[in-house]
Write a protein that holds these residues in place. Structure first.
Motif: not given
Length: 450
Positions: A290-292, A346-347, A374-375, A379-380
């Motif tokens: 999603h990388a919001t 949705g995340r 953390s970013r 992502i992970q």
């Protein structure tokens, strides 16, 4: 109502605010006679409550919350106020007009605000299917009306989850298993515990959390911890190997094994073989996070038997139900404060991040703890639109128009009709296979459509 006096307030995490309309659209997406409306809504509201469906998502804000929710509630409330005023003034309800939060009876020169009759209106039950305004009666809909939330989002006063600031607050971050499904076996936090500002190191099961005086201190400390995770079931389970497994599954389906028919009409495969021209292609899409804009975060405060959570949650009732069922809190001892979401898609309907915040805060009772991912962690450790493969074939007739269509894809999700085409092609076959993976799948705008 007078738009300039309207304000918004987030609903608390409670069954009363369960999203009946989302459940209804998926289970019973048809109109029912007015006679059965109350019964149907009552039954599906019970389902929504049991599912913990206080959800913001699926583009329901307009067609459900607005069209089926707020319009109906507004019209029903309006009629209750009109009836109360009519009774008090001893005039026919049909003669009362409503203008900018005021009830008006011109013949007797009576005028009063809604609040004058709020007790009388609250004592009655509104109509389930009240008469709604027709388009020519609209005063707000279809007009250029300023959004209530825009000024605070522009001037920076809007409160998102990451903006929550409480007295004496500490900060936390986490480092979870690099492979989904793995757990912490052992860890050595001796170096991290000696670092400036570090308050606590907590084993969360699938990762380690650090609470410190500041976020940067927590992030630096968690990176210094030596963590041993359990071995994954499949060590070499790369993206390419996942895709190879999916292709093998499609091959087996083509050979007649493991195929699940989604939709069939005519004889698509035979017509493609006999077509004047046949086309075929294989499509592959990658795993997408999603990388919001706002990374996952939540703030929690444990005080005795009570717990309070702050954050951007798409389903606050699900958060509350987790605290009841998995952490032993009583419903009346839970407060969930929903802030603005810095992107959800949705995340933020999942509960992994508020769950971690609650566990971290439980390690420091009486101290508010803001957990920020953390970013890299964001992502992970998402719930993804997973990588997938699909094979498409088409047969064209002598005029060059599609006469037959076949599509094979991997893993069926919601919405059920996402893979169906809406073109008048006489021969169609849509089928799918199953190729399970350890990568978690989750709601992600237009998941199956993409």
């Amino acid at each position: 109502a007078d738009w300039e006096t309207v304000s918004l307030e987030q609903a608390p995490a409670h069954e009363a605010y369960s999203n009946l309309h989302m459940v209804r659209e998926y289970i019973l997406p048809v109109q029912v006679p007015d006679l059965f409306e109350d019964t149907v809504n009552g039954a599906l509201l019970r389902v929504a409550k049991n599912m913990g469906m206080q959800v913001t998502g699926g583009s329901f804000s307009i067609r459900a919350t607005g069209q089926r929710g707020m319009r109906v509630a507004g019209a029903a409330a309006r009629q209750l106020f009109v009836n109360a005023a009519a009774k008090a003034w001893d005039v026919p309800a049909s003669e009362i007009s409503v203008e900018k939060s005021f009830l008006i009876h011109k013949a007797t020169n009576n005028k009063a605000p809604f609040i004058a009759f709020v007790e009388q209106a609250a004592a009655e039950r509104g109509e389930l299917t009240p008469k709604l305004k027709t388009p020519e009666q609209y005063k707000l809909m279809g007009k250029d009306i300023p959004r209530i939330d825009i000024p605070e989002k522009v001037d920076g006063t809007a409160i998102f989850g990451v903006d929550v600031d409480l007295p004496g607050m500490k900060y936390a971050t986490v480092r979870c298993a690099p492979v989904f499904g793995c757990e912490v076996v052992a860890f050595d936090a001796s170096a991290a515990e000696k670092m400036p500002g570090v308050q606590k190191v907590i084993n969360l099961g699938n990762g380690i959390g650090v609470i410190a005086d500041g976020y940067w201190q927590a992030k630096q400390a968690v990176a210094r911890i030596d963590i041993q995770f359990s071995k994954p079931d499949q060590i070499n389970n790369s993206t390419e190997e996942i895709l190879q497994k999916q292709r093998a599954s499609l091959d087996e389906a083509s050979a007649g094994s493991g195929v699940n028919e989604d939709y069939s009409h005519g004889d698509a495969l035979r017509e493609i073989e006999l077509a004047a021209r046949a086309l075929s292609a294989e499509y592959q899409v990658p795993t997408l996070a999603h990388a919001t804009m706002e990374p996952m975060n939540a703030t929690a405060l444990v005080q005795g038997e009570k717990i309070s959570l702050w954050g951007g949650f798409q389903n606050p009732l699900r958060v509350r139900n987790f605290l009841i069922g998995n952490m032993g809190y009583e419903a009346e001892n839970i407060e969930v404060h929903t802030t603005y979401l810095g992107g959800g898609f949705g995340r933020r309907s999942t509960i992994d991040y508020p769950q971690q915040a609650a566990k971290l805060a439980a390690a420091m009772p009486g101290v508010p703890v803001k957990m920020i991912w953390s970013r890299e962690e964001d992502i992970q450790h998402d719930v993804y639109r997973t990588a997938t493969v699909a094979r498409l074939k088409a047969g064209l007739n002598e005029e060059g128009n599609p006469h037959a269509w076949s599509m094979q894809y991997v893993d069926k999700h919601d919405p059920a009709d996402a893979t169906l085409i809406h073109y008048d092609i006489p021969h169609q076959l849509v089928s799918y296979t199953k190729a399970p993976t350890h990568v978690p799948f989750g709601p992600w705008r237009s998941v199956d459509h993409t």
